[in-house]
Design an enzyme around this catalytic site. Structure first.
Site, PDB file in Angstrom:
ATOM      1  N   HIS A 237       0.886  -1.141  -0.112  1.00  8.40           N
ATOM      2  CA  HIS A 237       0.155  -0.072   0.054  1.00  8.40           C
ATOM      3  C   HIS A 237       0.822   1.400   0.179  1.00  8.40           C
ATOM      4  CE1 HIS A 237      -3.413   2.492   0.402  1.00  8.40           C
ATOM      5  NE2 HIS A 237      -2.826   3.066   1.445  1.00  8.40           N
ATOM      6  N   HIS A 264       3.446  10.776   2.575  1.00  3.97           N
ATOM      7  CA  HIS A 264       2.962  11.906   1.561  1.00  3.97           C
ATOM      8  C   HIS A 264       3.818  13.001   1.724  1.00  3.97           C
ATOM      9  CE1 HIS A 264      -0.282   9.277   1.100  1.00  3.97           C
ATOM     10  NE2 HIS A 264      -0.848   9.425   2.394  1.00  3.97           N
TER      11      HIS A 264
END
Length: 303
Positions: A237, A264
Site C-alpha cells: 500500500h 506523503h
C-alpha cells in the site's frame, strides 16, 4: 505512446475517510494536454483545482490539494495512483465534497470505474519526465530518492516493531517492466492502528474509517475478518501511495524511486526538489513505440 483519457463519463458515490462525508465522484474525458483537474461542484461557483505538486499543502495522513483561497481536495493519492496505473493523462474529476471517497481503501475500485468507462487514446504524444540526475530528500532515518533508470521501478521499506508487520517482509521492489500494477499493487489497502483512532478523531481525521475501508491493527493482530490480501499488503500500500503522490507531477516518471519510511510529505518534497533542479530532469516523448521503456508496455490496452 499517445495521451489517454476516458471513453465516456462515469460516476460513483462513497464516504470520505477523514471527513466521514458522503461524496459523489464523477469522472469525465478531458482534452489532450489538460492534465488532471479536480472540480468542487459543491461550491458556488464551482472551483477547479489542478493536480500539481505546489498545491499539495496538507499531508496529514493523505495528500490534499489546497489553493491560495483555501479550496481543498483531499485524499487524492489512491485515485491518482489508479490514473498512473492505467496511463491516464487527462481527466476532469468532479466531487461534491472536500475529499475523494475512500471506497475500500485501495485503488482497485477506481481501476474498475476507469475500465468500465473505457480508456481512449488521444491525438497527441504522451509526455514523460525522465530523471537525469539523482535527487534525494532525507529527514533523520527517513529518506526518498529518484535515480536515472530506463523504466519505472519502486522500492520501498517500512519499519514497524509490531507482530502484524514482523510476520511478512517490510521491503518490496516492483519493476513495472515485469509486474502488473493492477494485479500486484492496486488492491493493497490503507492501514492504521486502533490506538491512533482517538487522536485522529481529535484532529478531525479518520471520521469515515471502518473495517470495510481500511486494515485496522490492535496490539497484536489484524482485526479485519478477511485478513490481508497480500502477506506484505502494508508495504504494497505504501507503494500504491507513492505512485499516486508522484503522479501529481502530471506525467509518468522514467526513473527508479526508492525510499525508507516515506510518506506523503516526503514524496511531495521530493517532487518539488526535482522540479526545482532543472538539470535533474527533462520532458521526453516517443515517436516509435519500440523506444518506450518496457515498464510502460504493460499499461492496459485501449479498448
Amino acid at each position: 505512446m499517445l495521451q489517454r483519457t476516458l471513453g465516456q463519463p462515469i460516476s460513483a458515490t462513497g464516504v470520505g475517510l477523514h471527513s466521514g462525508e458522503r461524496v459523489r465522484l464523477a469522472l469525465y474525458p478531458a482534452p489532450a494536454d489538460s492534465g488532471i483537474v479536480f472540480r468542487r461542484t459543491d461550491l458556488q461557483p464551482a472551483v477547479d483545482v489542478r493536480a500539481e505538486p505546489s498545491l499539495v499543502n496538507d499531508t496529514r495522513l493523505s495528500s490534499t490539494l489546497v489553493t491560495d483561497a483555501g479550496v481543498r481536495v483531499g485524499t487524492i493519492e489512491h485515485l491518482m495512483s489508479a490514473f498512473a496505473g492505467l496511463g491516464i493523462d487527462n481527466l476532469l474529476v468532479e466531487v461534491t465534497a472536500a475529499e475523494i471517497p475512500i471506497m475500500d481503501g485501495s485503488a482497485a475500485p477506481f481501476i474498475y470505474l476507469l475500465q468500465e468507462a473505457g480508456i481512449a487514446d488521444q491525438d497527441k504524444p504522451k509526455r514523460f519526465i525522465r530523471v537525469r540526475e539523482p535527487v534525494e530528500v532525507v529527514e533523520g532515518d527517513k529518506w526518498v530518492r529518484l535515480d536515472p533508470h530506463d523504466g519505472f521501478t519502486v522500492e520501498l521499506s517500512i519499519e514497524f516493531n509490531h507482530p502484524a508487520f514482523n510476520r511478512a517482509p517490510q521491503k518490496v521492489k516492483i519493476d513495472f517492466a515485469d509486474h502488473s500494477y493492477v494485479d500486484e499493487i492496486s488492491r493493497a489497502r490503507t492501514f492504521g492502528f486502533m490506538h491512533e483512532v482517538e487522536y485522529m478523531k481529535s484532529q478531525g481525521l479518520g471520521l469515515g474509517g471502518n473495517l470495510g475501508n481500511a486494515i485496522v491493527i490492535d496490539d497484536e493482530y489484524v482485526l479485519n475478518p478477511e485478513g490481508l490480501r497480500f502477506p506484505d499488503e502494508f508495504v504494497r500500500h505504501k507503494i500504491l501511495d507513492a505512485i499516486g503522490d508522484l503522479y501529481i507531477v502530471g506525467h509518468p516518471l522514467i526513473a527508479a524511486f526508492s525510499g525508507h519510511k516515506s510518506g506523503h510529505a516526503m514524496n511531495n518534497a521530493l517532487l518539488r526538489k526535482l522540479l526545482a533542479t532543472p538539470s535533474a530532469w527533462e520532458y521526453v516523448s516517443f515517436k516509435d513505440p519500440l523506444d518506450v521503456p518496457s515498464s510502460f508496455h504493460r499499461l492496459p490496452e485501449v479498448r
